[in-house]
Design a protein around this motif. Sequence first.
Motif, PDB file in Angstrom:
ATOM      1  N   ASP A 151      -1.273  47.606 -60.790  1.00  0.00           N
ATOM      2  CA  ASP A 151       0.192  47.529 -60.791  1.00  0.00           C
ATOM      3  C   ASP A 151       0.810  48.915 -60.652  1.00  0.00           C
ATOM      4  O   ASP A 151       1.780  49.112 -59.913  1.00  0.00           O
ATOM      5  CB  ASP A 151       0.692  46.874 -62.079  1.00  0.00           C
ATOM      6  N   SER A 152       0.257  49.895 -61.366  1.00  0.00           N
ATOM      7  CA  SER A 152       0.780  51.261 -61.303  1.00  0.00           C
ATOM      8  C   SER A 152       0.569  51.865 -59.919  1.00  0.00           C
ATOM      9  O   SER A 152       1.436  52.581 -59.401  1.00  0.00           O
ATOM     10  CB  SER A 152       0.101  52.136 -62.362  1.00  0.00           C
ATOM     11  N   ILE A 153      -0.582  51.579 -59.314  1.00  0.00           N
ATOM     12  CA  ILE A 153      -0.845  52.070 -57.954  1.00  0.00           C
ATOM     13  C   ILE A 153       0.159  51.458 -56.979  1.00  0.00           C
ATOM     14  O   ILE A 153       0.692  52.135 -56.091  1.00  0.00           O
ATOM     15  CB  ILE A 153      -2.287  51.739 -57.533  1.00  0.00           C
ATOM     16  N   ARG A 154       0.419  50.167 -57.144  1.00  0.00           N
ATOM     17  CA  ARG A 154       1.380  49.498 -56.265  1.00  0.00           C
ATOM     18  C   ARG A 154       2.764  50.128 -56.392  1.00  0.00           C
ATOM     19  O   ARG A 154       3.439  50.373 -55.387  1.00  0.00           O
ATOM     20  CB  ARG A 154       1.442  48.004 -56.610  1.00  0.00           C
ATOM     21  N   HIS A 155       3.182  50.416 -57.624  1.00  0.00           N
ATOM     22  CA  HIS A 155       4.482  51.051 -57.823  1.00  0.00           C
ATOM     23  C   HIS A 155       4.522  52.427 -57.168  1.00  0.00           C
ATOM     24  O   HIS A 155       5.503  52.785 -56.512  1.00  0.00           O
ATOM     25  CB  HIS A 155       4.778  51.180 -59.319  1.00  0.00           C
ATOM     26  N   ARG A 156       3.456  53.204 -57.347  1.00  0.00           N
ATOM     27  CA  ARG A 156       3.434  54.561 -56.789  1.00  0.00           C
ATOM     28  C   ARG A 156       3.569  54.527 -55.271  1.00  0.00           C
ATOM     29  O   ARG A 156       4.381  55.251 -54.689  1.00  0.00           O
ATOM     30  CB  ARG A 156       2.146  55.269 -57.203  1.00  0.00           C
ATOM     31  N   ILE A 157       2.773  53.697 -54.619  1.00  0.00           N
ATOM     32  CA  ILE A 157       2.811  53.641 -53.156  1.00  0.00           C
ATOM     33  C   ILE A 157       4.144  53.080 -52.674  1.00  0.00           C
ATOM     34  O   ILE A 157       4.718  53.554 -51.684  1.00  0.00           O
ATOM     35  CB  ILE A 157       1.620  52.817 -52.624  1.00  0.00           C
ATOM     36  N   ASN A 158       4.670  52.082 -53.377  1.00  0.00           N
ATOM     37  CA  ASN A 158       5.970  51.518 -52.995  1.00  0.00           C
ATOM     38  C   ASN A 158       7.075  52.563 -53.067  1.00  0.00           C
ATOM     39  O   ASN A 158       7.931  52.641 -52.177  1.00  0.00           O
ATOM     40  CB  ASN A 158       6.317  50.338 -53.908  1.00  0.00           C
TER      41      ASN A 158
END
Length: 415
Positions: A151-158
């Motif tokens: 989830d944190s990776i998704r937020h960062r890339i988004n």
Amino acid sequence: MTVRKGSKKPRKPRPDYPLYANGNGQWCKKVEGRHKSFGPWDDPDGAERAFLDWQARQRLGVSDQDPNEVTVDQMVDQYLDAQQKRVKRRADGHTVDTLSPRTFREQKRHVLWFADAEVNGCRLGRRAVSSLRALDFAAIADLISPKLGVDSIRHRINYVNGMFNWARINEVIDQTPNYGTRWRIPTDNEVEIERTSKPDKVWPRDRIRELVRRSKPTMAAMIYLGINAAFGNSDIGRLRLSDIEGEWLSVPRGKNGRPRKAWLWPETRAAIAAAIEIRPEPRDEYRELLFLTSSGGPWTDDETFYDGVGDEFRELKRACGFTGKEFKGIHFYALRHSFATVSSNASGSNDDDVAIKHVMGHLEKAQLRNYRRQIANSRIKRVCQHVLDWWRRGVPDCYRSVEIKLGNVKRVRVN
């Protein structure tokens, strides 16, 4: 830097310093038989950084940067300035094109991480946006800590991709880079696999009861609002005395402005009454808030990111001995997850997804939202009643009261 005739050249700052002092007042390096300048004598550190950046670009096969090209640092600065203005618009009372301080903090954290990342010894912020290639993004993806969840990776890339899209739409850059295949948003399947491998972020009923039993009156009321009305930390901090009328709580959700309403259990109403009884004297600007700290201020603050609710709840968890692996990542906000889980598992007439979303402040589909203006109180009460039935399940009638500790104040029994 202007050099007077006869000025003495400075010595190298250290023996392994990669540049030499040229007579033109610059720190230089001989490249293909010619002197290439990297900075003035009075700034050897800056000259060395410029040299290392140039050297890294050479290794990457990137040509010397055109001074008119937009760098990543410049793009980040313009993006954050624009987002900061949206935060100010919200503070000024606007409802269109606004941004919450909390979201801005997350944006800032992730895009600055991107600008500070180093690829082959070169800080990305100094690179021209047009020079970024798929290999660069692959290298940056490898820099993401393996400790970060999906989830944190998704937020960062988004957030990073959102900055590039903003820059293209606002003509800061001509086009977004080619991200390649390594720099990608995790799939829903990858997110679900990770979620199922971790403990559910929900509080079991008996653990919540223990938390209430061991808590002080103010925290007890907060916990009841978490499991009864799906309140999160910031919701607690913003709650006003006027938001509660009798059995009902009506308040817009701070995150999206969506109206929300909840029927308050008898236990919750009594807990709130007990908290109000020992409510500290408020400072002038916070007189409307229901929950106040000992200094008369708010329990949460979106501007400073202070979260007294979370801090106090962590202390309560430790006091209850809820510190093992099974409780990792399960904090006050998990009460909201618990409400959603219990209410969604209802059956028959209680299975009312629209009413559940209304209590939680979640958005409906746009078409329904445009036409539906109200939800019957009876539907909202059924949802809250179902969670109350779950809360009371297994407890004999004669023990269905919860004692709330009031310190030196009288003890109140909640029926």
